[in-house]
Design a protein around this motif. Structure first.
Motif, short mmCIF file in Angstrom:
data_model
loop_
_atom_site.label_atom_id
_atom_site.label_comp_id
_atom_site.label_asym_id
_atom_site.label_seq_id
_atom_site.Cartn_x
_atom_site.Cartn_y
_atom_site.Cartn_z
N GLY A 188 0.82 -1.20 0.00
CA GLY A 188 0.00 0.00 0.00
C GLY A 188 0.85 1.24 0.00
N LEU A 189 0.17 2.35 0.30
CA LEU A 189 0.81 3.67 0.34
C LEU A 189 0.97 4.08 1.79
CD1 LEU A 189 1.70 6.36 -0.99
CD2 LEU A 189 -0.71 7.02 -0.99
N VAL A 190 2.17 4.52 2.14
CA VAL A 190 2.45 4.93 3.52
C VAL A 190 3.41 6.11 3.49
CG1 VAL A 190 4.39 3.33 3.77
CG2 VAL A 190 3.11 4.05 5.80
N GLN A 191 3.34 6.93 4.50
CA GLN A 191 4.26 8.07 4.59
C GLN A 191 5.62 7.60 5.13
OE1 GLN A 191 2.27 11.09 6.97
NE2 GLN A 191 1.70 12.17 5.10
N ALA A 192 6.64 8.34 4.79
CA ALA A 192 7.97 8.05 5.31
C ALA A 192 7.93 7.99 6.83
CB ALA A 192 8.96 9.10 4.83
N GLY A 193 8.62 6.99 7.37
CA GLY A 193 8.61 6.77 8.81
C GLY A 193 7.55 5.80 9.27
N GLY A 194 6.63 5.47 8.39
CA GLY A 194 5.54 4.57 8.74
C GLY A 194 5.92 3.10 8.63
N SER A 195 4.92 2.25 8.80
CA SER A 195 5.14 0.80 8.80
C SER A 195 4.10 0.10 7.93
CB SER A 195 5.02 0.25 10.23
OG SER A 195 5.99 0.79 11.08
N LEU A 196 4.51 -1.04 7.41
CA LEU A 196 3.62 -1.95 6.72
C LEU A 196 4.05 -3.38 7.05
CD1 LEU A 196 3.33 -0.51 3.07
CD2 LEU A 196 1.49 -0.66 4.75
N ARG A 197 3.11 -4.31 7.00
CA ARG A 197 3.45 -5.71 7.12
C ARG A 197 2.95 -6.46 5.90
NH1 ARG A 197 1.94 -10.49 11.46
NH2 ARG A 197 -0.10 -10.37 10.44
N LEU A 198 3.87 -7.10 5.20
CA LEU A 198 3.53 -7.93 4.06
C LEU A 198 3.36 -9.37 4.52
CD1 LEU A 198 6.05 -6.59 1.38
CD2 LEU A 198 3.81 -5.70 2.02
N SER A 199 2.42 -10.06 3.87
CA SER A 199 2.21 -11.48 4.13
C SER A 199 2.29 -12.24 2.81
CB SER A 199 0.83 -11.71 4.75
OG SER A 199 0.68 -11.00 5.96
N CYS A 200 2.68 -13.48 2.91
CA CYS A 200 2.75 -14.34 1.72
C CYS A 200 2.38 -15.75 2.14
CB CYS A 200 4.13 -14.30 1.11
SG CYS A 200 4.40 -15.49 -0.23
N THR A 201 1.30 -16.25 1.58
CA THR A 201 0.82 -17.59 1.92
C THR A 201 1.10 -18.54 0.77
OG1 THR A 201 -0.90 -16.67 3.34
CG2 THR A 201 -1.18 -18.95 2.60
#
Length: 124
Positions: free
Chosen positions: A10-23
């Motif tokens: 997705g789209l996130v601002q600098a300094g932010g977080s994301l979690r990717l998943s792969c099944t």
């Protein structure tokens, strides 16, 4: 038929977080190493992180060390990439990959199966 399905981009601002998943489906997930790679526009695909079959061994690219964490849940056939302190230069399509063996490796040739990719965009 082996399939890898990513989610969480997705789209996130600098300094932010994301979690990717792969099944993974179609093979015994717990027997194999898993990896994450990324490809930015007009650039080669590059290694991000890898995790061995038992999760005891993990390697990271220098550019993400200390900010990204790879993990796996063998009961859920899923590998994760927790991305913190994101920077605009992390913007890319992220791919998960299923290894040919149990052992963590940064070499793309050691991965047989690849997901379709998920877009990560970090705005400044």
């Amino acid at each position: 038929q082996v399939q890898l399905v990513e989610s969480g981009g997705g789209l996130v601002q600098a300094g932010g977080s994301l979690r990717l998943s792969c099944t993974t489906s179609g093979r015994t997930f717990s027997n194999y190493a898993m990896g994450w790679f990324r490809q930015a526009p007009r650039k080669e695909r590059q290694f991000v992180a890898t995790i061995g079959w038992s999760a005891n061994i993990r390697y990271y690219a220098e550019s993400v060390k200390g900010r990204f964490t790879i993990s796996r849940d063998n009961a859920r056939n899923t590998v994760y990439l927790q991305m913190d302190s994101l920077k605009p230069e992390d913007t890319a399509v992220y791919y998960c990959a299923g290894g040919n063996s149990r052992y963590a490796t940064s070499q793309p040739k050691e991965y047989t199966y690849w997901g379709q990719g998920t877009q990560v965009t970090v705005s400044s």
